[in-house]
Design a protein around this motif. Structure first.
Motif, PDB file in Angstrom:
ATOM      1  N   LEU A  11       0.824  -1.204   0.000  1.00  0.00           N
ATOM      2  CA  LEU A  11       0.000   0.000   0.000  1.00  0.00           C
ATOM      3  C   LEU A  11       0.861   1.259   0.000  1.00  0.00           C
ATOM      4  N   ASP A  12       2.003   1.225   0.673  1.00  0.00           N
ATOM      5  CA  ASP A  12       2.919   2.368   0.642  1.00  0.00           C
ATOM      6  C   ASP A  12       3.463   2.598  -0.769  1.00  0.00           C
ATOM      7  N   GLN A  13       3.730   1.515  -1.502  1.00  0.00           N
ATOM      8  CA  GLN A  13       4.211   1.637  -2.880  1.00  0.00           C
ATOM      9  C   GLN A  13       3.191   2.339  -3.778  1.00  0.00           C
ATOM     10  N   HIS A  14       1.923   2.149  -3.481  1.00  0.00           N
ATOM     11  CA  HIS A  14       0.859   2.683  -4.330  1.00  0.00           C
ATOM     12  C   HIS A  14       0.098   3.817  -3.655  1.00  0.00           C
ATOM     13  N   ARG A  15       0.693   4.434  -2.651  1.00  0.00           N
ATOM     14  CA  ARG A  15       0.040   5.500  -1.893  1.00  0.00           C
ATOM     15  C   ARG A  15      -0.316   6.704  -2.778  1.00  0.00           C
ATOM     16  N   GLY A  16       0.403   6.904  -3.847  1.00  0.00           N
ATOM     17  CA  GLY A  16       0.130   8.029  -4.738  1.00  0.00           C
ATOM     18  C   GLY A  16      -1.307   8.042  -5.240  1.00  0.00           C
ATOM     19  N   HIS A  17      -1.885   6.862  -5.461  1.00  0.00           N
ATOM     20  CA  HIS A  17      -3.282   6.791  -5.907  1.00  0.00           C
ATOM     21  C   HIS A  17      -4.213   7.350  -4.834  1.00  0.00           C
ATOM     22  N   TYR A  18      -3.960   6.980  -3.594  1.00  0.00           N
ATOM     23  CA  TYR A  18      -4.786   7.487  -2.489  1.00  0.00           C
ATOM     24  C   TYR A  18      -4.581   8.988  -2.305  1.00  0.00           C
ATOM     25  N   ASP A  19      -3.330   9.435  -2.349  1.00  0.00           N
ATOM     26  CA  ASP A  19      -3.042  10.864  -2.177  1.00  0.00           C
ATOM     27  C   ASP A  19      -3.750  11.699  -3.236  1.00  0.00           C
ATOM     28  N   ASN A  29      -4.691   5.907 -13.797  1.00  0.00           N
ATOM     29  CA  ASN A  29      -3.603   4.944 -14.005  1.00  0.00           C
ATOM     30  C   ASN A  29      -3.529   3.870 -12.922  1.00  0.00           C
ATOM     31  N   LEU A  30      -4.665   3.523 -12.343  1.00  0.00           N
ATOM     32  CA  LEU A  30      -4.720   2.409 -11.393  1.00  0.00           C
ATOM     33  C   LEU A  30      -5.049   1.171 -12.211  1.00  0.00           C
ATOM     34  N   ASP A  31      -4.021   0.382 -12.538  1.00  0.00           N
ATOM     35  CA  ASP A  31      -4.231  -0.726 -13.460  1.00  0.00           C
ATOM     36  C   ASP A  31      -4.858  -1.935 -12.763  1.00  0.00           C
ATOM     37  N   GLU A  32      -5.299  -2.877 -13.582  1.00  0.00           N
ATOM     38  CA  GLU A  32      -6.058  -4.038 -13.112  1.00  0.00           C
ATOM     39  C   GLU A  32      -5.318  -4.881 -12.065  1.00  0.00           C
ATOM     40  N   PRO A  33      -4.034  -5.209 -12.266  1.00  0.00           N
ATOM     41  CA  PRO A  33      -3.345  -6.007 -11.241  1.00  0.00           C
ATOM     42  C   PRO A  33      -3.274  -5.306  -9.874  1.00  0.00           C
ATOM     43  N   VAL A  34      -3.110  -3.987  -9.880  1.00  0.00           N
ATOM     44  CA  VAL A  34      -3.055  -3.240  -8.617  1.00  0.00           C
ATOM     45  C   VAL A  34      -4.425  -3.255  -7.954  1.00  0.00           C
ATOM     46  N   LYS A  35      -5.485  -3.055  -8.740  1.00  0.00           N
ATOM     47  CA  LYS A  35      -6.839  -3.115  -8.192  1.00  0.00           C
ATOM     48  C   LYS A  35      -7.110  -4.473  -7.553  1.00  0.00           C
ATOM     49  N   ARG A  36      -6.735  -5.527  -8.266  1.00  0.00           N
ATOM     50  CA  ARG A  36      -6.980  -6.883  -7.754  1.00  0.00           C
ATOM     51  C   ARG A  36      -6.196  -7.140  -6.461  1.00  0.00           C
ATOM     52  N   ARG A  37      -4.951  -6.697  -6.428  1.00  0.00           N
ATOM     53  CA  ARG A  37      -4.149  -6.906  -5.216  1.00  0.00           C
ATOM     54  C   ARG A  37      -4.711  -6.096  -4.046  1.00  0.00           C
TER      55      ARG A  37
END
Length: 103
Positions: A11-19, A29-37
């Motif tokens: 989640l820290d790696q992908h925190r930019g989406h939340y920010d 740019n939230l791709d399918e594998p990230v959504k699934r994970r």
């Protein structure tokens, strides 16, 4: 159920989406594998609520809930808030960051 170190690291790696969601009100740019994970992490750490991954509002709700459920000592405030964005525009007279002189 609780967050593991692996969950928190991912989640820290992908925190930019939340920010971006918090400060600008959207995600891109939230791709399918990230959504699934993220959905798997939600199921493992929070509960078994179903989020439809093709529904953008559902994904935004899932992301919001994931990051707000993180333990307090692990959450980080976004670097930019809507108020700091307004302050930047006001400080620059509404002209953005351009230093070029107008004629």
């Amino acid at each position: 159920m609780s967050f593991t170190e692996e969950h928190i690291e991912y989640l820290d790696q992908h925190r930019g989406h939340y920010d971006t969601l918090v400060t600008a009100g959207y995600m891109k740019n939230l791709d399918e594998p990230v959504k699934r994970r993220m959905q798997e992490i939600y199921w493992e750490a929070v509960g078994s609520t179903r989020f439809t991954l093709w529904c953008n509002d559902c994904v935004a709700d899932m992301v919001r809930q994931l990051y707000t459920q993180l333990p307090v000592d692990e959450t980080k405030a976004p670097d930019v808030t809507p108020l700091t964005l307004v302050a930047q525009v006001v400080d620059h007279g509404g002209r953005g960051h351009s230093r070029r002189k107008r004629r």
